[in-house]
Design an enzyme around this catalytic site. Structure first.
Site, PDB file in Angstrom:
ATOM      1  N   LYS A 205     -21.355 -41.509 -48.088  1.00 45.19           N
ATOM      2  CA  LYS A 205     -22.686 -41.723 -47.494  1.00 45.19           C
ATOM      3  C   LYS A 205     -22.517 -41.831 -45.993  1.00 45.19           C
ATOM      4  CE  LYS A 205     -26.110 -45.312 -47.036  1.00 45.19           C
ATOM      5  NZ  LYS A 205     -26.628 -46.570 -47.539  1.00 45.19           N
TER       6      LYS A 205
HETATM    7  C1  R5P Z   1     -26.017 -49.491 -45.345  1.00 38.59           C
HETATM    8  O1  R5P Z   1     -25.006 -50.023 -45.218  1.00 38.59           O
HETATM    9  C2  R5P Z   1     -27.258 -50.162 -45.715  1.00 38.59           C
HETATM   10  O2  R5P Z   1     -26.970 -51.189 -46.512  1.00 38.59           O
HETATM   11  C3  R5P Z   1     -28.245 -49.213 -46.345  1.00 38.59           C
HETATM   12  O3  R5P Z   1     -27.927 -48.923 -47.668  1.00 38.59           O
HETATM   13  C4  R5P Z   1     -28.324 -47.899 -45.611  1.00 38.59           C
HETATM   14  O4  R5P Z   1     -28.333 -48.114 -44.251  1.00 38.59           O
HETATM   15  C5  R5P Z   1     -29.466 -47.029 -46.078  1.00 38.59           C
HETATM   16  O5  R5P Z   1     -30.629 -47.576 -45.767  1.00 38.59           O
HETATM   17  P1  R5P Z   1     -31.510 -47.069 -44.550  1.00 38.59           P
HETATM   18  O6  R5P Z   1     -32.082 -45.761 -44.990  1.00 38.59           O
HETATM   19  O7  R5P Z   1     -32.550 -48.143 -44.390  1.00 38.59           O
HETATM   20  O8  R5P Z   1     -30.621 -46.919 -43.366  1.00 38.59           O
END
Ligand code: R5P
Length: 294
Positions: A205
């Site tokens: 990710k």
């Molecule tokens: C990452 O470490 C966070 O915990 C979230 O899972 C990630 O940032 C995805 O969320 P967002 O789309 O709000 O950035």
């Protein structure tokens, strides 16, 4: 010490050439995995489109109660029909996702930092493999800090989870964290995503960046892209469309869904891009129509 000065900055990404070692399975880099791993990956990624809409609501693990996530018990069942995978902590999932919901689960298994600290890069593995198995997790998410103070311990965490996952055929998702001193450049993301992939994760990710197609090309496992800070819906859809065009296998989106005034319609619109090839403009029209129809 390796001689880094003379390192060639390679430009041979062949971004127009599809990933090659894919015979027999629809996801890059997964060809040689066993049945159990492939089954989990097929739960997360829709085998028809090859992609996933992961809904990230793990923010509470270091931010506490976050705007838009105050009532997970109300939000999650409503969003379930429109996403492929729920990414959260075991506390949030056990308490607020009804077990009848058959969506896949990306279980966050590291923790250790909070917004009260300046340096968030020190975490531990907080969830053991037995609990991941009990929760029927389809993958385990590990925050990974490359180039930050906590790099060594986060790579230790990552490898510990990968090793346990390999024993029980549960994929690991390396979450590419951006340390406070790191710039969001393609150079950083190429380094970080590739290091994470080479440790042996099954999913990475990361974030959108310049030359994102090169980041994807050099990463031998599927990439999902975080949404980041809340943007106006048209910009968030544009980002989602852009990364899909450049080879991402989906999004792992949080704030741009749950902080939208219309989270359900936003999740639906993102799904149109990820699974049905809508452009951002078509998805925006869809979003507006869906709100209108109530
Ligand atoms: C990452 O470490 C966070 O915990 C979230 O899972 C990630 O940032 C995805 O969320 P967002 O789309 O709000 O950035």
């Amino acid at each position: 010490m390796a001689d880094l000065d003379g390192q060639k900055v390679s430009k041979d990404y062949h971004t127009e050439v599809p990933f090659s070692n894919q015979n027999g399975f629809f996801l890059r880099g997964c060809n040689s995995l066993d049945w159990g791993m492939k089954k989990h990956m097929s739960n997360i990624f829709n085998p028809k489109s090859g992609n996933t809409v992961m809904f990230a609501f793990d923010h509470g693990y270091f931010m506490g109660s976050t705007a838009g996530l105050e009532r997970l018990d109300l939000l999650l069942p409503k969003l379930a029909p429109y996403v492929d995978c729920f990414m959260g902590t075991r506390g949030a999932i056990r308490t607020c996702v009804p077990p009848e919901v058959t969506k896949s689960v990306a279980l966050r298994v590291t923790s250790g930092s909070s917004m009260l600290q300046e340096d968030l890069s020190h975490e531990v593995v907080a969830v053991n493999i037995e609990d991941a198995i009990r929760m029927n997790a389809d993958c385990m998410a590990v925050q990974t800090f490359i180039g930050a103070d906590g790099q060594l311990s986060s790579l230790e965490n990552l490898n510990q989870v990968i090793n346990a996952g390999m024993r029980y055929s549960i994929p690991t998702m390396g979450v590419c964290a951006v340390g406070k001193d790191m710039a969001r450049t393609d150079r950083f993301f190429k380094l970080a995503t590739r290091i994470i992939a080479e440790m042996g994760v099954q999913v990475v990710k990361t974030y959108d960046c310049e030359n994102f197609e090169e980041v994807v090309a050099a990463c031998p496992v599927p990439i999902v892209v975080a949404g980041g800070k809340k943007l106006p819906e048209d910009e968030a859809l544009k980002m989602a469309y852009g990364v899909m065009q450049k080879g991402a296998h989906g999004v792992d989106m949080g704030r741009n869904i749950f902080q939208s005034q219309h989270p359900i319609e936003m999740a639906m619109a993102v799904g149109k891009i990820v699974h049905e090839g809508f452009t951002d403009k078509e998805a925006l029209e869809f979003f507006k129509d869906a709100i209108h129809q109530g």
